[in-house]
Design a protein around this motif. Structure first.
Motif, short mmCIF file in Angstrom:
data_model
loop_
_atom_site.label_atom_id
_atom_site.label_comp_id
_atom_site.label_asym_id
_atom_site.label_seq_id
_atom_site.Cartn_x
_atom_site.Cartn_y
_atom_site.Cartn_z
N ARG A 1 36.59 8.86 87.01
CA ARG A 1 35.20 8.57 87.39
C ARG A 1 34.24 8.84 86.24
O ARG A 1 33.33 8.04 85.98
N GLU A 2 34.39 9.95 85.52
CA GLU A 2 33.41 10.39 84.53
C GLU A 2 33.65 9.87 83.11
O GLU A 2 32.69 9.58 82.39
N THR A 3 34.90 9.75 82.69
CA THR A 3 35.19 9.38 81.30
C THR A 3 34.60 8.03 80.89
O THR A 3 33.98 7.93 79.82
N PRO A 4 34.72 6.98 81.69
CA PRO A 4 34.10 5.71 81.28
C PRO A 4 32.59 5.82 81.12
O PRO A 4 32.02 5.23 80.18
N GLY A 5 31.93 6.57 81.99
CA GLY A 5 30.49 6.77 81.87
C GLY A 5 30.12 7.53 80.61
O GLY A 5 29.12 7.21 79.94
N ILE A 6 30.92 8.51 80.25
CA ILE A 6 30.69 9.26 79.02
C ILE A 6 30.75 8.31 77.83
O ILE A 6 29.87 8.31 76.96
N TYR A 7 31.79 7.49 77.79
CA TYR A 7 31.91 6.52 76.69
C TYR A 7 30.74 5.54 76.68
O TYR A 7 30.22 5.20 75.62
N LYS A 8 30.31 5.09 77.84
CA LYS A 8 29.21 4.12 77.89
C LYS A 8 27.91 4.75 77.39
O LYS A 8 27.14 4.11 76.66
N ILE A 9 27.66 6.00 77.73
CA ILE A 9 26.48 6.72 77.24
C ILE A 9 26.56 6.88 75.72
O ILE A 9 25.57 6.64 75.01
N LEU A 10 27.71 7.28 75.22
CA LEU A 10 27.87 7.44 73.77
C LEU A 10 27.72 6.10 73.05
O LEU A 10 27.10 6.04 71.98
#
Length: 179
Positions: free
Chosen positions: A92-101
């Motif tokens: 759930r969180e890892t793709p969002g982290i990458y998208k923010i970065l």
């Protein structure tokens, strides 16, 4: 035997790299594959991990106003992200982290992605002395010192929590314990 086959394929695919990354091994508990050890976004974009990574990345709505505040604060910051491809929270969180970065134009050479097993360990012991108890764990470093970390899930939102950490605002992750 299936486990050895996937390790062999992964080693062939990444033999040119300095350090073997994106090594897929059999998760015997679920009879599925999992990444283990050093990894990168390319590994998450490959089957079977792309089944959750690609969709979740596409669906994540970045808070552009917070990203504008985050972007300048990422200068001289390095990040370690410990996650488990088997873990729903990491999925759930890892793709969002990458998208923010990505939205922050963060140099991904300054991000170290490490995939752990269900015991939160790697064969290389990359988690050693970092107190990885839950995944994902996103740790921010400046001048070689830990600034703070997000553990398992954000308190407010990924963007807001990252901004708190990068601007040295008070922030306690979900598992923060007073020392």
């Amino acid at each position: 035997m299936k486990n050895l086959y996937f390790i062999f394929i992964a080693l062939i695919c990444f033999a040119c790299k300095e350090q073997a990354i994106n090594i897929a091994v059999l998760d015997e508990e679920e009879d599925t594959m999992m990444l283990l050890g050093p990894a990168n976004e390319e590994g998450l974009q490959q089957a079977p991990f792309n089944s959750w990574y690609t969709t979740t990345y596409a669906d994540y709505k970045v808070n552009d106003s917070l990203v504008a505040l985050i972007k300048p604060e990422l200068k001289d910051v390095s990040i370690k992200l410990f996650m488990g491809t088997w873990c729903e929270d990491s999925q759930r969180e890892t793709p969002g982290i990458y998208k923010i970065l990505d939205a922050s134009n963060f140099n991904l050479d300054n991000l170290q992605l490490t995939a752990v097993d269900r015991d939160k360990v790697t064969p290389q012991k990359l988690e050693e002395n970092l107190n990885i108890t839950n995944v994902p764990t996103l740790i921010f470093f400046k001048d070689g010192k830990e600034m703070n970390r997000i553990v398992e899930y954000p308190i407010e939102s990924l963007e807001q929590d990252i901004l708190h950490i990068l601007t040295n605002q008070p922030y306690k992750n979900a598992y923060f314990e007073e020392e």
